[in-house]
Design a protein around this motif. Structure first.
Motif, PDB file in Angstrom:
ATOM      1  N   ARG A  59       0.852  -1.195   0.000  1.00  0.00           N
ATOM      2  CA  ARG A  59       0.000   0.000   0.000  1.00  0.00           C
ATOM      3  C   ARG A  59       0.885   1.240   0.000  1.00  0.00           C
ATOM      4  NH1 ARG A  59      -5.273  -0.507   0.285  1.00  0.00           N
ATOM      5  NH2 ARG A  59      -6.121  -2.588   0.708  1.00  0.00           N
ATOM      6  N   SER A 119      -4.096  -1.239  -7.591  1.00  0.00           N
ATOM      7  CA  SER A 119      -5.259  -0.450  -8.024  1.00  0.00           C
ATOM      8  C   SER A 119      -4.841   0.807  -8.779  1.00  0.00           C
ATOM      9  CB  SER A 119      -6.115  -0.064  -6.809  1.00  0.00           C
ATOM     10  OG  SER A 119      -5.447   0.897  -6.006  1.00  0.00           O
ATOM     11  N   VAL A 120      -3.549   1.138  -8.713  1.00  0.00           N
ATOM     12  CA  VAL A 120      -3.036   2.338  -9.370  1.00  0.00           C
ATOM     13  C   VAL A 120      -2.240   1.994 -10.620  1.00  0.00           C
ATOM     14  CG1 VAL A 120      -1.577   4.377  -9.071  1.00  0.00           C
ATOM     15  CG2 VAL A 120      -2.953   3.540  -7.158  1.00  0.00           C
ATOM     16  N   ARG A 143      -4.402  11.691  -2.396  1.00  0.00           N
ATOM     17  CA  ARG A 143      -5.336  10.701  -2.949  1.00  0.00           C
ATOM     18  C   ARG A 143      -4.700   9.326  -3.062  1.00  0.00           C
ATOM     19  NH1 ARG A 143      -8.390  12.532  -8.198  1.00  0.00           N
ATOM     20  NH2 ARG A 143      -9.434  10.570  -7.653  1.00  0.00           N
ATOM     21  N   LEU A 144      -3.390   9.293  -3.233  1.00  0.00           N
ATOM     22  CA  LEU A 144      -2.709   8.017  -3.440  1.00  0.00           C
ATOM     23  C   LEU A 144      -2.423   7.286  -2.138  1.00  0.00           C
ATOM     24  CD1 LEU A 144      -0.169   9.181  -6.165  1.00  0.00           C
ATOM     25  CD2 LEU A 144      -1.967   7.460  -6.488  1.00  0.00           C
ATOM     26  N   LYS A 178      -3.712   3.624  -0.850  1.00  0.00           N
ATOM     27  CA  LYS A 178      -4.230   2.795  -1.931  1.00  0.00           C
ATOM     28  C   LYS A 178      -3.320   1.603  -2.190  1.00  0.00           C
ATOM     29  CE  LYS A 178      -6.859   6.158  -4.677  1.00  0.00           C
ATOM     30  NZ  LYS A 178      -7.033   6.726  -6.026  1.00  0.00           N
TER      31      LYS A 178
END
Length: 386
Positions: free
Chosen positions: A36, A62-63, A54-55, A58
Protein backbone atom coordinates in the motif's frame (compact mmCIF):
# COMPACT_ATOMS: atom_id res chain seq x y z
CA UNK A 1 37.47 19.82 15.25
CA UNK A 2 37.85 16.05 15.28
CA UNK A 3 37.14 13.93 12.21
CA UNK A 4 34.05 12.47 13.90
CA UNK A 5 32.80 15.94 14.72
CA UNK A 6 33.42 17.14 11.16
CA UNK A 7 31.43 14.22 9.71
CA UNK A 8 28.58 14.87 12.11
CA UNK A 9 28.52 18.56 11.20
CA UNK A 10 28.46 17.69 7.48
CA UNK A 11 25.53 15.32 7.99
CA UNK A 12 23.59 17.95 9.96
CA UNK A 13 24.25 20.51 7.20
CA UNK A 14 23.06 18.18 4.41
CA UNK A 15 19.48 17.92 3.07
CA UNK A 16 17.42 15.22 4.75
CA UNK A 17 16.46 12.04 2.90
CA UNK A 18 12.87 13.11 2.29
CA UNK A 19 13.97 16.30 0.51
CA UNK A 20 16.46 14.39 -1.59
CA UNK A 21 13.79 11.91 -2.70
CA UNK A 22 11.35 14.74 -3.41
CA UNK A 23 13.91 16.38 -5.70
CA UNK A 24 14.57 13.32 -7.85
CA UNK A 25 13.44 13.71 -11.50
CA UNK A 26 11.89 10.22 -11.60
CA UNK A 27 8.99 8.65 -9.72
CA UNK A 28 9.67 7.22 -6.27
CA UNK A 29 6.87 5.50 -4.33
CA UNK A 30 7.20 4.28 -0.75
CA UNK A 31 5.25 1.07 -0.06
CA UNK A 32 4.25 -0.08 3.38
CA UNK A 33 3.68 -3.81 4.10
CA UNK A 34 0.92 -5.19 1.88
CA UNK A 35 2.04 -3.01 -1.03
CA UNK A 36 0.00 0.00 0.00
CA UNK A 37 1.25 3.45 -0.92
CA UNK A 38 2.72 5.36 2.02
CA UNK A 39 4.45 8.20 0.20
CA UNK A 40 5.15 9.52 -3.29
CA UNK A 41 7.39 12.29 -4.60
CA UNK A 42 6.45 15.04 -7.06
CA UNK A 43 7.62 13.13 -10.13
CA UNK A 44 5.53 10.18 -8.93
CA UNK A 45 2.44 12.36 -8.70
CA UNK A 46 3.01 13.48 -12.29
CA UNK A 47 3.52 9.93 -13.57
CA UNK A 48 0.51 8.51 -11.73
CA UNK A 49 -1.71 11.49 -12.50
CA UNK A 50 -2.86 11.89 -8.88
CA UNK A 51 -1.82 13.88 -5.85
CA UNK A 52 -0.09 12.29 -2.88
CA UNK A 53 -3.13 12.76 -0.61
CA UNK A 54 -5.34 10.70 -2.95
CA UNK A 55 -2.71 8.02 -3.44
CA UNK A 56 -1.83 7.38 0.18
CA UNK A 57 -3.27 4.12 1.50
CA UNK A 58 -4.23 2.80 -1.93
CA UNK A 59 -3.13 -0.66 -3.02
CA UNK A 60 -0.41 -0.45 -5.62
CA UNK A 61 -2.25 -2.82 -7.97
CA UNK A 62 -5.26 -0.45 -8.02
CA UNK A 63 -3.04 2.34 -9.37
CA UNK A 64 -0.59 0.50 -11.65
CA UNK A 65 -1.38 -2.62 -13.67
CA UNK A 66 1.86 -4.43 -14.42
CA UNK A 67 1.39 -6.82 -17.30
CA UNK A 68 4.14 -9.13 -16.04
CA UNK A 69 2.84 -11.40 -13.25
CA UNK A 70 6.37 -12.53 -12.40
CA UNK A 71 7.19 -9.02 -11.23
CA UNK A 72 4.32 -9.04 -8.74
CA UNK A 73 5.33 -12.47 -7.51
CA UNK A 74 8.92 -11.33 -6.97
CA UNK A 75 7.75 -8.24 -5.07
CA UNK A 76 6.11 -10.51 -2.49
CA UNK A 77 9.60 -11.23 -1.19
CA UNK A 78 10.20 -7.84 0.45
CA UNK A 79 13.86 -8.58 1.17
CA UNK A 80 14.84 -8.90 -2.50
CA UNK A 81 15.98 -6.06 -4.73
CA UNK A 82 14.46 -6.10 -8.24
CA UNK A 83 15.74 -4.31 -11.32
CA UNK A 84 13.45 -4.94 -14.30
CA UNK A 85 13.87 -3.04 -17.57
CA UNK A 86 11.24 -2.24 -20.19
CA UNK A 87 8.21 -3.56 -18.29
CA UNK A 88 4.68 -3.04 -19.63
CA UNK A 89 2.55 -0.98 -17.26
CA UNK A 90 -0.87 0.65 -17.49
CA UNK A 91 -1.59 3.60 -15.19
CA UNK A 92 -5.28 4.21 -14.67
CA UNK A 93 -7.09 4.35 -18.01
CA UNK A 94 -4.08 5.58 -19.95
CA UNK A 95 -2.28 3.68 -22.69
CA UNK A 96 0.17 0.98 -21.70
CA UNK A 97 3.74 2.25 -21.52
CA UNK A 98 7.19 0.82 -20.97
CA UNK A 99 8.91 1.51 -17.66
CA UNK A 100 12.14 0.54 -15.95
CA UNK A 101 11.17 -0.75 -12.49
CA UNK A 102 13.44 -0.84 -9.43
CA UNK A 103 12.18 -2.29 -6.14
CA UNK A 104 14.37 -2.04 -3.04
CA UNK A 105 13.80 -3.13 0.57
CA UNK A 106 14.05 -0.41 3.23
CA UNK A 107 16.82 -1.32 5.65
CA UNK A 108 15.55 -1.73 9.19
CA UNK A 109 11.88 -1.55 8.21
CA UNK A 110 10.53 -5.03 7.62
CA UNK A 111 8.04 -5.28 4.76
CA UNK A 112 8.66 -1.72 3.52
CA UNK A 113 9.85 -1.15 -0.06
CA UNK A 114 10.72 1.74 -2.35
CA UNK A 115 9.43 1.47 -5.91
CA UNK A 116 11.24 3.59 -8.52
CA UNK A 117 9.68 3.99 -11.97
CA UNK A 118 11.77 5.41 -14.80
CA UNK A 119 10.54 6.02 -18.33
CA UNK A 120 13.08 5.05 -21.04
CA UNK A 121 13.14 8.68 -22.19
CA UNK A 122 14.43 9.69 -18.75
CA UNK A 123 17.29 7.24 -18.99
CA UNK A 124 18.31 8.61 -22.37
CA UNK A 125 17.92 12.20 -21.16
CA UNK A 126 20.26 11.59 -18.24
CA UNK A 127 22.94 10.10 -20.46
CA UNK A 128 25.63 11.98 -22.35
CA UNK A 129 25.39 12.44 -26.16
CA UNK A 130 24.98 9.70 -28.73
CA UNK A 131 28.32 7.97 -28.40
CA UNK A 132 31.54 8.13 -30.36
CA UNK A 133 30.61 5.37 -32.81
CA UNK A 134 27.39 7.09 -33.81
CA UNK A 135 29.14 10.46 -34.09
CA UNK A 136 31.67 8.90 -36.43
CA UNK A 137 28.91 7.33 -38.52
CA UNK A 138 27.18 10.68 -38.92
CA UNK A 139 30.39 12.55 -39.74
CA UNK A 140 31.42 10.18 -42.53
CA UNK A 141 28.95 11.59 -45.12
CA UNK A 142 30.35 15.10 -44.58
CA UNK A 143 33.81 13.85 -45.46
CA UNK A 144 32.72 11.86 -48.52
CA UNK A 145 30.03 14.16 -49.95
CA UNK A 146 32.36 16.45 -51.87
CA UNK A 147 34.25 13.55 -53.47
CA UNK A 148 30.99 11.84 -54.49
CA UNK A 149 29.13 14.91 -55.78
CA UNK A 150 31.86 15.96 -58.21
CA UNK A 151 31.75 12.75 -60.33
CA UNK A 152 27.95 12.73 -60.09
CA UNK A 153 27.85 16.16 -61.70
CA UNK A 154 30.09 14.84 -64.50
CA UNK A 155 27.83 11.81 -65.06
CA UNK A 156 24.74 14.00 -65.23
CA UNK A 157 26.39 16.37 -67.70
CA UNK A 158 27.46 13.46 -69.90
CA UNK A 159 23.90 12.09 -69.85
CA UNK A 160 22.55 15.45 -70.99
CA UNK A 161 25.06 15.58 -73.88
CA UNK A 162 24.11 12.05 -74.92
CA UNK A 163 20.43 12.98 -74.82
CA UNK A 164 21.00 15.64 -77.50
CA UNK A 165 22.51 13.11 -79.89
CA UNK A 166 20.46 10.06 -78.96
CA UNK A 167 17.53 8.75 -80.92
CA UNK A 168 14.09 9.40 -79.39
CA UNK A 169 13.81 5.74 -78.36
CA UNK A 170 17.10 6.01 -76.40
CA UNK A 171 16.38 9.24 -74.59
CA UNK A 172 14.42 7.41 -71.94
CA UNK A 173 17.70 5.76 -70.88
CA UNK A 174 19.54 9.10 -70.63
CA UNK A 175 16.64 10.50 -68.62
CA UNK A 176 16.87 7.49 -66.32
CA UNK A 177 20.59 8.18 -65.77
CA UNK A 178 19.91 11.85 -64.94
CA UNK A 179 17.03 10.98 -62.60
CA UNK A 180 19.12 8.42 -60.72
CA UNK A 181 21.98 10.88 -60.37
CA UNK A 182 19.55 13.44 -58.93
CA UNK A 183 18.20 10.82 -56.51
CA UNK A 184 21.70 9.97 -55.29
CA UNK A 185 22.56 13.67 -54.92
CA UNK A 186 19.41 14.23 -52.83
CA UNK A 187 20.33 11.25 -50.67
CA UNK A 188 23.77 12.75 -50.07
CA UNK A 189 22.17 16.07 -49.11
CA UNK A 190 20.13 14.22 -46.46
CA UNK A 191 23.24 12.49 -45.19
CA UNK A 192 25.03 15.84 -44.95
CA UNK A 193 22.13 17.20 -42.87
CA UNK A 194 22.72 14.36 -40.41
CA UNK A 195 26.41 15.16 -40.08
CA UNK A 196 26.01 18.93 -39.77
CA UNK A 197 27.14 20.33 -36.44
CA UNK A 198 25.42 23.67 -36.87
CA UNK A 199 22.16 24.22 -34.98
CA UNK A 200 19.35 26.63 -35.71
CA UNK A 201 18.71 29.36 -33.09
CA UNK A 202 15.98 28.66 -30.55
CA UNK A 203 13.08 31.07 -30.03
CA UNK A 204 9.77 30.93 -28.14
CA UNK A 205 7.36 28.90 -30.29
CA UNK A 206 3.63 28.33 -29.90
CA UNK A 207 3.46 24.54 -29.67
CA UNK A 208 -0.07 24.02 -30.96
CA UNK A 209 0.36 26.54 -33.75
CA UNK A 210 3.40 24.61 -34.98
CA UNK A 211 1.49 21.32 -34.82
CA UNK A 212 -1.45 22.68 -36.78
CA UNK A 213 0.83 24.11 -39.47
CA UNK A 214 2.47 20.71 -39.88
CA UNK A 215 -0.98 19.10 -40.02
CA UNK A 216 -2.08 21.55 -42.73
CA UNK A 217 0.97 20.66 -44.86
CA UNK A 218 0.26 16.94 -44.38
CA UNK A 219 -3.39 17.26 -45.38
CA UNK A 220 -2.51 19.39 -48.41
CA UNK A 221 -0.24 16.58 -49.61
CA UNK A 222 -2.88 13.86 -49.50
CA UNK A 223 -3.72 11.17 -46.91
CA UNK A 224 -7.40 12.08 -47.21
CA UNK A 225 -8.53 8.77 -45.76
CA UNK A 226 -6.61 9.22 -42.50
CA UNK A 227 -8.49 10.74 -39.58
CA UNK A 228 -6.43 13.13 -37.44
CA UNK A 229 -7.49 13.67 -33.82
CA UNK A 230 -6.24 16.41 -31.49
CA UNK A 231 -5.99 16.00 -27.71
CA UNK A 232 -4.35 19.25 -26.62
CA UNK A 233 -3.68 20.85 -23.26
CA UNK A 234 -4.38 24.52 -24.09
CA UNK A 235 -2.62 25.76 -20.94
CA UNK A 236 0.86 24.68 -22.05
CA UNK A 237 3.48 27.46 -22.31
CA UNK A 238 5.59 28.15 -25.37
CA UNK A 239 8.51 25.84 -26.10
CA UNK A 240 12.07 27.10 -26.59
CA UNK A 241 13.08 25.54 -29.92
CA UNK A 242 13.88 26.27 -33.54
CA UNK A 243 10.58 26.87 -35.32
CA UNK A 244 11.88 25.47 -38.63
CA UNK A 245 13.43 22.39 -37.03
CA UNK A 246 10.26 21.67 -35.04
CA UNK A 247 8.15 22.00 -38.20
CA UNK A 248 10.40 19.50 -40.00
CA UNK A 249 10.26 17.05 -37.08
CA UNK A 250 6.47 17.24 -36.77
CA UNK A 251 5.88 16.88 -40.49
CA UNK A 252 8.15 13.84 -40.64
CA UNK A 253 6.42 12.17 -37.67
CA UNK A 254 2.94 12.96 -39.00
CA UNK A 255 3.79 11.70 -42.49
CA UNK A 256 5.25 8.47 -41.11
CA UNK A 257 2.21 7.95 -38.89
CA UNK A 258 -0.25 8.56 -41.76
CA UNK A 259 1.64 6.18 -44.04
CA UNK A 260 1.94 3.54 -41.31
CA UNK A 261 -1.82 3.34 -40.65
CA UNK A 262 -2.96 3.94 -44.24
CA UNK A 263 -4.00 0.31 -44.71
CA UNK A 264 -5.82 0.04 -41.36
CA UNK A 265 -9.60 -0.37 -41.29
CA UNK A 266 -10.08 3.06 -39.69
CA UNK A 267 -6.71 4.83 -40.07
CA UNK A 268 -6.27 7.33 -37.26
CA UNK A 269 -3.43 9.58 -36.16
CA UNK A 270 -3.75 11.18 -32.72
CA UNK A 271 -1.85 14.30 -31.64
CA UNK A 272 -1.61 14.62 -27.87
CA UNK A 273 0.11 17.32 -25.79
CA UNK A 274 0.63 17.45 -22.05
CA UNK A 275 2.84 18.69 -19.24
CA UNK A 276 5.06 15.81 -18.09
CA UNK A 277 7.64 16.83 -15.52
CA UNK A 278 10.41 14.46 -14.49
CA UNK A 279 12.61 14.47 -17.57
CA UNK A 280 15.94 16.12 -16.83
CA UNK A 281 18.64 16.63 -19.44
CA UNK A 282 22.11 16.87 -17.95
CA UNK A 283 24.43 18.81 -20.24
CA UNK A 284 28.06 17.96 -20.77
CA UNK A 285 30.49 19.97 -18.68
CA UNK A 286 29.20 22.39 -16.07
CA UNK A 287 26.00 23.41 -17.89
CA UNK A 288 22.88 23.67 -15.77
CA UNK A 289 20.40 20.77 -16.17
CA UNK A 290 17.52 21.40 -18.57
CA UNK A 291 14.03 20.16 -17.76
CA UNK A 292 11.91 18.82 -20.61
CA UNK A 293 8.36 19.17 -19.28
CA UNK A 294 6.46 19.52 -22.57
CA UNK A 295 5.39 16.32 -24.34
CA UNK A 296 4.01 15.87 -27.85
CA UNK A 297 2.79 12.36 -28.63
CA UNK A 298 2.08 11.24 -32.19
CA UNK A 299 0.09 7.99 -32.21
CA UNK A 300 -1.09 5.83 -35.10
CA UNK A 301 -3.11 2.61 -35.26
CA UNK A 302 -0.97 0.95 -37.91
CA UNK A 303 0.75 -2.45 -37.59
CA UNK A 304 3.87 -0.94 -36.04
CA UNK A 305 7.56 -1.30 -36.75
CA UNK A 306 9.09 -4.74 -37.21
CA UNK A 307 10.07 -5.88 -33.66
CA UNK A 308 13.58 -6.64 -34.89
CA UNK A 309 14.03 -2.97 -35.86
CA UNK A 310 12.36 -1.22 -32.91
CA UNK A 311 15.56 -0.67 -30.96
CA UNK A 312 17.32 0.77 -34.01
CA UNK A 313 14.75 2.95 -35.79
CA UNK A 314 16.58 6.21 -34.98
CA UNK A 315 19.82 4.93 -36.44
CA UNK A 316 20.90 5.91 -39.98
CA UNK A 317 20.00 3.51 -42.82
CA UNK A 318 17.45 1.56 -40.74
CA UNK A 319 13.98 1.54 -42.30
CA UNK A 320 10.88 -0.65 -42.31
CA UNK A 321 9.71 0.87 -45.62
CA UNK A 322 10.42 -1.01 -48.84
CA UNK A 323 11.65 2.15 -50.58
CA UNK A 324 12.97 3.92 -47.47
CA UNK A 325 16.58 5.03 -47.06
CA UNK A 326 16.40 5.03 -43.27
CA UNK A 327 17.43 8.68 -42.87
CA UNK A 328 14.14 10.36 -41.89
CA UNK A 329 13.99 9.32 -38.22
CA UNK A 330 17.75 9.64 -37.84
CA UNK A 331 17.44 13.27 -38.95
CA UNK A 332 14.44 13.76 -36.64
CA UNK A 333 16.47 12.50 -33.69
CA UNK A 334 19.36 14.83 -34.55
CA UNK A 335 17.09 17.88 -34.88
CA UNK A 336 15.36 17.06 -31.59
CA UNK A 337 18.67 16.65 -29.77
CA UNK A 338 19.94 19.91 -31.29
CA UNK A 339 16.92 21.58 -29.63
CA UNK A 340 17.88 20.00 -26.28
CA UNK A 341 14.92 17.65 -26.57
CA UNK A 342 14.46 13.89 -26.61
CA UNK A 343 12.33 11.50 -28.68
CA UNK A 344 11.33 7.91 -27.96
CA UNK A 345 9.30 5.18 -29.65
CA UNK A 346 6.84 2.80 -27.98
CA UNK A 347 4.53 0.05 -29.21
CA UNK A 348 1.30 -0.83 -27.37
CA UNK A 349 0.51 -4.29 -28.71
CA UNK A 350 -2.57 -4.65 -26.52
CA UNK A 351 -4.32 -1.71 -28.19
CA UNK A 352 -2.49 -1.88 -31.51
CA UNK A 353 -0.99 1.61 -31.24
CA UNK A 354 2.43 3.08 -32.01
CA UNK A 355 3.59 6.13 -30.07
CA UNK A 356 6.37 8.61 -30.75
CA UNK A 357 6.94 10.84 -27.71
CA UNK A 358 8.72 14.15 -28.19
CA UNK A 359 9.98 15.94 -25.04
CA UNK A 360 10.91 19.64 -25.33
CA UNK A 361 12.09 22.47 -23.06
CA UNK A 362 9.72 25.33 -22.36
CA UNK A 363 10.64 29.01 -22.52
CA UNK A 364 11.01 29.51 -18.79
CA UNK A 365 11.81 26.47 -16.71
CA UNK A 366 10.98 27.01 -13.08
CA UNK A 367 11.80 24.36 -10.56
CA UNK A 368 8.65 23.04 -8.99
CA UNK A 369 8.61 23.02 -5.21
CA UNK A 370 8.45 19.27 -4.78
CA UNK A 371 7.42 17.60 -1.54
CA UNK A 372 7.00 14.04 -0.48
CA UNK A 373 3.90 13.45 1.61
CA UNK A 374 3.28 10.58 4.00
CA UNK A 375 0.38 9.52 6.17
CA UNK A 376 2.60 9.52 9.24
CA UNK A 377 6.31 9.00 9.80
CA UNK A 378 8.23 7.54 6.91
CA UNK A 379 11.03 4.98 7.30
CA UNK A 380 13.57 7.82 7.70
CA UNK A 381 11.92 8.57 11.04
CA UNK A 382 10.87 12.10 10.05
CA UNK A 383 7.28 13.28 10.26
CA UNK A 384 6.10 15.14 7.16
CA UNK A 385 3.01 17.28 7.44
CA UNK A 386 0.84 17.63 4.36
Amino acid sequence: MTLTGAIGEAVRASPDAARQIASLPYAVIMLRPGHRIAAVNGAGEQLLGQGARRLMGKALKSVIDFGETRLLAMMEDTDVQINARDMAARIGKSDARRLHVIVSPVAGWEGWQTLTLIEPAEVEALEEGGGDHQEAALRAPEILAHEIKNPLAGIRGAAQLLARKAKPADRALTSLIADEVDRIAALIDQMQSLSSRSTQPATPVNLHGAIRRARAVLEAGGHDGVRIREEFDPSLPKVFVSADALAQVLLNLLTNAAEACGESEKPTVTLHTRFASGILLRQAGDGAPIRLPIEIRVTDNGPGVDPALRDHIFEPFVSSKKQGQGLGLALVRKLVRDMNGRITHERDELRGLTHFRLRLPMVETRRRSATITTADKDPTGRENKA
